[in-house]
Design a protein around this motif. Structure first.
Motif, PDB file in Angstrom:
ATOM      1  N   GLN A  89      -2.423  -8.405  -4.668  1.00  0.00           N
ATOM      2  CA  GLN A  89      -2.537  -9.506  -5.628  1.00  0.00           C
ATOM      3  C   GLN A  89      -1.482  -9.395  -6.726  1.00  0.00           C
ATOM      4  OE1 GLN A  89      -6.584  -9.430  -6.971  1.00  0.00           O
ATOM      5  NE2 GLN A  89      -7.345 -10.511  -5.179  1.00  0.00           N
ATOM      6  N   LYS A  90      -1.030  -8.176  -6.999  1.00  0.00           N
ATOM      7  CA  LYS A  90      -0.006  -7.958  -8.026  1.00  0.00           C
ATOM      8  C   LYS A  90       1.404  -8.169  -7.480  1.00  0.00           C
ATOM      9  CE  LYS A  90      -2.767  -4.805 -10.781  1.00  0.00           C
ATOM     10  NZ  LYS A  90      -2.869  -3.459 -11.357  1.00  0.00           N
ATOM     11  N   GLY A  91       1.526  -8.420  -6.177  1.00  0.00           N
ATOM     12  CA  GLY A  91       2.827  -8.715  -5.587  1.00  0.00           C
ATOM     13  C   GLY A  91       3.532  -7.547  -4.932  1.00  0.00           C
ATOM     14  N   ALA A  92       2.900  -6.382  -4.880  1.00  0.00           N
ATOM     15  CA  ALA A  92       3.502  -5.223  -4.224  1.00  0.00           C
ATOM     16  C   ALA A  92       3.357  -5.380  -2.707  1.00  0.00           C
ATOM     17  CB  ALA A  92       2.825  -3.945  -4.679  1.00  0.00           C
ATOM     18  N   THR A  93       4.430  -5.130  -1.967  1.00  0.00           N
ATOM     19  CA  THR A  93       4.403  -5.291  -0.513  1.00  0.00           C
ATOM     20  C   THR A  93       4.420  -3.926   0.171  1.00  0.00           C
ATOM     21  OG1 THR A  93       5.550  -7.400  -0.659  1.00  0.00           O
ATOM     22  CG2 THR A  93       5.559  -6.309   1.477  1.00  0.00           C
ATOM     23  N   TYR A  94       3.371  -3.671   0.940  1.00  0.00           N
ATOM     24  CA  TYR A  94       3.281  -2.463   1.766  1.00  0.00           C
ATOM     25  C   TYR A  94       3.775  -2.800   3.160  1.00  0.00           C
ATOM     26  CZ  TYR A  94       0.300  -0.139  -1.694  1.00  0.00           C
ATOM     27  OH  TYR A  94      -0.191   0.454  -2.823  1.00  0.00           O
ATOM     28  N   TYR A  95       4.515  -1.885   3.763  1.00  0.00           N
ATOM     29  CA  TYR A  95       5.029  -2.048   5.118  1.00  0.00           C
ATOM     30  C   TYR A  95       4.274  -1.069   6.012  1.00  0.00           C
ATOM     31  CZ  TYR A  95       8.673  -4.423   2.583  1.00  0.00           C
ATOM     32  OH  TYR A  95       9.352  -5.282   1.761  1.00  0.00           O
ATOM     33  N   PHE A  96       3.752  -1.561   7.149  1.00  0.00           N
ATOM     34  CA  PHE A  96       2.897  -0.745   7.998  1.00  0.00           C
ATOM     35  C   PHE A  96       3.468  -0.511   9.386  1.00  0.00           C
ATOM     36  CE2 PHE A  96      -0.156  -1.879   4.806  1.00  0.00           C
ATOM     37  CZ  PHE A  96      -1.020  -0.797   4.772  1.00  0.00           C
ATOM     38  N   CYS A  97       3.188   0.683   9.887  1.00  0.00           N
ATOM     39  CA  CYS A  97       3.352   1.042  11.296  1.00  0.00           C
ATOM     40  C   CYS A  97       1.937   1.363  11.759  1.00  0.00           C
ATOM     41  CB  CYS A  97       4.254   2.256  11.471  1.00  0.00           C
ATOM     42  SG  CYS A  97       5.952   1.895  11.078  1.00  0.00           S
ATOM     43  N   TYR A  98       1.299   0.369  12.317  1.00  0.00           N
ATOM     44  CA  TYR A  98      -0.108   0.451  12.689  1.00  0.00           C
ATOM     45  C   TYR A  98      -0.946   0.686  11.439  1.00  0.00           C
ATOM     46  CZ  TYR A  98       2.105   0.560  17.215  1.00  0.00           C
ATOM     47  OH  TYR A  98       2.890   0.248  18.290  1.00  0.00           O
ATOM     48  N   GLU A  99      -1.720   1.763  11.343  1.00  0.00           N
ATOM     49  CA  GLU A  99      -2.589   1.942  10.177  1.00  0.00           C
ATOM     50  C   GLU A  99      -1.919   2.722   9.041  1.00  0.00           C
ATOM     51  OE1 GLU A  99      -3.814   5.574  12.657  1.00  0.00           O
ATOM     52  OE2 GLU A  99      -2.744   3.713  12.918  1.00  0.00           O
ATOM     53  N   TYR A 100      -0.718   3.241   9.262  1.00  0.00           N
ATOM     54  CA  TYR A 100       0.007   3.986   8.234  1.00  0.00           C
ATOM     55  C   TYR A 100       1.061   3.087   7.591  1.00  0.00           C
ATOM     56  CZ  TYR A 100      -2.181   8.140  10.123  1.00  0.00           C
ATOM     57  OH  TYR A 100      -3.102   9.066  10.531  1.00  0.00           O
ATOM     58  N   GLY A 101       1.122   3.137   6.258  1.00  0.00           N
ATOM     59  CA  GLY A 101       2.053   2.265   5.571  1.00  0.00           C
ATOM     60  C   GLY A 101       2.763   2.957   4.431  1.00  0.00           C
ATOM     61  N   TYR A 102       3.741   2.245   3.880  1.00  0.00           N
ATOM     62  CA  TYR A 102       4.485   2.774   2.746  1.00  0.00           C
ATOM     63  C   TYR A 102       4.829   1.650   1.774  1.00  0.00           C
ATOM     64  CZ  TYR A 102       8.503   1.117   5.481  1.00  0.00           C
ATOM     65  OH  TYR A 102       9.384   0.348   6.206  1.00  0.00           O
ATOM     66  N   LEU A 103       4.915   2.042   0.512  1.00  0.00           N
ATOM     67  CA  LEU A 103       5.279   1.135  -0.566  1.00  0.00           C
ATOM     68  C   LEU A 103       6.533   1.694  -1.221  1.00  0.00           C
ATOM     69  CD1 LEU A 103       4.608  -1.228  -2.573  1.00  0.00           C
ATOM     70  CD2 LEU A 103       3.388   0.493  -3.921  1.00  0.00           C
ATOM     71  N   PRO A 104       7.634   0.936  -1.230  1.00  0.00           N
ATOM     72  CA  PRO A 104       8.846   1.424  -1.891  1.00  0.00           C
ATOM     73  C   PRO A 104       8.619   1.564  -3.400  1.00  0.00           C
ATOM     74  CG  PRO A 104       9.341  -0.447  -0.468  1.00  0.00           C
ATOM     75  CD  PRO A 104       7.866  -0.355  -0.566  1.00  0.00           C
ATOM     76  N   LEU A 105       9.033   2.715  -3.947  1.00  0.00           N
ATOM     77  CA  LEU A 105       8.954   2.976  -5.378  1.00  0.00           C
ATOM     78  C   LEU A 105      10.370   3.100  -5.944  1.00  0.00           C
ATOM     79  CD1 LEU A 105       6.163   5.716  -5.264  1.00  0.00           C
ATOM     80  CD2 LEU A 105       5.866   3.286  -5.776  1.00  0.00           C
ATOM     81  N   GLU A 106      10.482   3.461  -7.188  1.00  0.00           N
ATOM     82  CA  GLU A 106      11.795   3.652  -7.807  1.00  0.00           C
ATOM     83  C   GLU A 106      12.462   4.928  -7.288  1.00  0.00           C
ATOM     84  OE1 GLU A 106      11.029   3.737 -11.967  1.00  0.00           O
ATOM     85  OE2 GLU A 106      10.727   1.581 -12.094  1.00  0.00           O
ATOM     86  N   ASN A 107      13.771   4.978  -7.410  1.00  0.00           N
ATOM     87  CA  ASN A 107      14.579   6.156  -7.072  1.00  0.00           C
ATOM     88  C   ASN A 107      14.414   6.617  -5.625  1.00  0.00           C
ATOM     89  OD1 ASN A 107      15.522   6.254  -9.742  1.00  0.00           O
ATOM     90  ND2 ASN A 107      13.725   7.426 -10.371  1.00  0.00           N
ATOM     91  N   ASP A 108      14.310   5.680  -4.691  1.00  0.00           N
ATOM     92  CA  ASP A 108      14.197   5.975  -3.254  1.00  0.00           C
ATOM     93  C   ASP A 108      12.995   6.853  -2.904  1.00  0.00           C
ATOM     94  OD1 ASP A 108      16.255   4.389  -2.383  1.00  0.00           O
ATOM     95  OD2 ASP A 108      17.751   5.996  -2.430  1.00  0.00           O
ATOM     96  N   TYR A 109      11.888   6.637  -3.596  1.00  0.00           N
ATOM     97  CA  TYR A 109      10.637   7.301  -3.243  1.00  0.00           C
ATOM     98  C   TYR A 109       9.692   6.276  -2.621  1.00  0.00           C
ATOM     99  CZ  TYR A 109      11.508  11.877  -5.167  1.00  0.00           C
ATOM    100  OH  TYR A 109      11.999  13.132  -5.376  1.00  0.00           O
ATOM    101  N   TYR A 110       8.737   6.790  -1.851  1.00  0.00           N
ATOM    102  CA  TYR A 110       7.774   5.931  -1.178  1.00  0.00           C
ATOM    103  C   TYR A 110       6.372   6.473  -1.372  1.00  0.00           C
ATOM    104  CZ  TYR A 110      11.658   3.591   1.033  1.00  0.00           C
ATOM    105  OH  TYR A 110      12.784   2.855   1.246  1.00  0.00           O
ATOM    106  N   PHE A 111       5.463   5.560  -1.631  1.00  0.00           N
ATOM    107  CA  PHE A 111       4.040   5.882  -1.698  1.00  0.00           C
ATOM    108  C   PHE A 111       3.473   5.593  -0.312  1.00  0.00           C
ATOM    109  CE2 PHE A 111      -0.396   4.579  -2.728  1.00  0.00           C
ATOM    110  CZ  PHE A 111      -0.827   5.816  -3.196  1.00  0.00           C
ATOM    111  N   LEU A 112       2.902   6.604   0.330  1.00  0.00           N
ATOM    112  CA  LEU A 112       2.396   6.474   1.697  1.00  0.00           C
ATOM    113  C   LEU A 112       0.884   6.327   1.685  1.00  0.00           C
ATOM    114  CD1 LEU A 112       4.488   9.356   3.330  1.00  0.00           C
ATOM    115  CD2 LEU A 112       5.145   6.974   2.958  1.00  0.00           C
ATOM    116  N   VAL A 113       0.373   5.457   2.547  1.00  0.00           N
ATOM    117  CA  VAL A 113      -1.065   5.204   2.612  1.00  0.00           C
ATOM    118  C   VAL A 113      -1.534   5.159   4.066  1.00  0.00           C
ATOM    119  CG1 VAL A 113      -1.123   3.909   0.449  1.00  0.00           C
ATOM    120  CG2 VAL A 113      -0.781   2.694   2.589  1.00  0.00           C
ATOM    121  N   LYS A 114      -2.817   5.417   4.223  1.00  0.00           N
ATOM    122  CA  LYS A 114      -3.464   5.212   5.514  1.00  0.00           C
ATOM    123  C   LYS A 114      -4.556   4.187   5.293  1.00  0.00           C
ATOM    124  CE  LYS A 114      -6.045   7.273   9.259  1.00  0.00           C
ATOM    125  NZ  LYS A 114      -6.774   8.435   9.742  1.00  0.00           N
ATOM    126  N   ARG A 115      -4.470   3.094   6.026  1.00  0.00           N
ATOM    127  CA  ARG A 115      -5.462   2.031   5.906  1.00  0.00           C
ATOM    128  C   ARG A 115      -6.739   2.486   6.600  1.00  0.00           C
ATOM    129  NH1 ARG A 115      -3.834  -3.967   7.469  1.00  0.00           N
ATOM    130  NH2 ARG A 115      -2.478  -3.559   5.710  1.00  0.00           N
TER     131      ARG A 115
END
Length: 120
Positions: A89-115
């Motif tokens: 809802q805040k406009g952040a876009t997560y990119y997924f490979c099946y149930e695992y995803g990542y959110l691009p952060l600053e300085n070429d870091y990524y926040f990784l999640v498991k749905r």
């Protein structure tokens, strides 16, 4: 009566008038050749997606993690291939490979999640 030739081996086809192949082996061989280019392309992309999923899973010990772009690339991650996206809802876009995803952060870091399964 007109004789037909097998589309694969060019032997004479016997049987029904609309029959195109002399055997199941010839029919399968012919169809595999027809689909080989697209099948190979799809197989390669599927393998890349599976590898991307495995790499993300290695980094995530619980449900989330944080890592750098370089660490993902070192393991062979290909950012070009994803299965889906999710925009919050805040406009952040997560990119997924099946149930695992990542959110691009600053300085070429990524926040990784498991749905979790209940959110799918």
């Amino acid at each position: 009566m007109e004789t037909k030739q097998c589309l694969e081996c060019e032997e004479q086809v016997r049987g029904r008038i609309d029959k195109k192949f002399c055997s199941d082996l010839c029919r399968n061989s012919y169809n595999n050749k027809q689909n080989s280019d697209s099948t190979s392309y799809v197989r390669n992309i599927t393998n890349i997606l599976r590898k991307n999923r495995r790499i993300l899973a290695e980094f995530i010990s619980d449900e989330t993690a944080k890592t750098s772009k370089n660490k993902l690339i070192e393991r062979g991650f290909v950012f070009r291939y994803i299965t889906n996206t999710y925009t919050t809802q805040k406009g952040a876009t997560y990119y997924f490979c099946y149930e695992y995803g990542y959110l691009p952060l600053e300085n070429d870091y990524y926040f990784l999640v498991k749905r979790s399964e209940d959110k799918m």
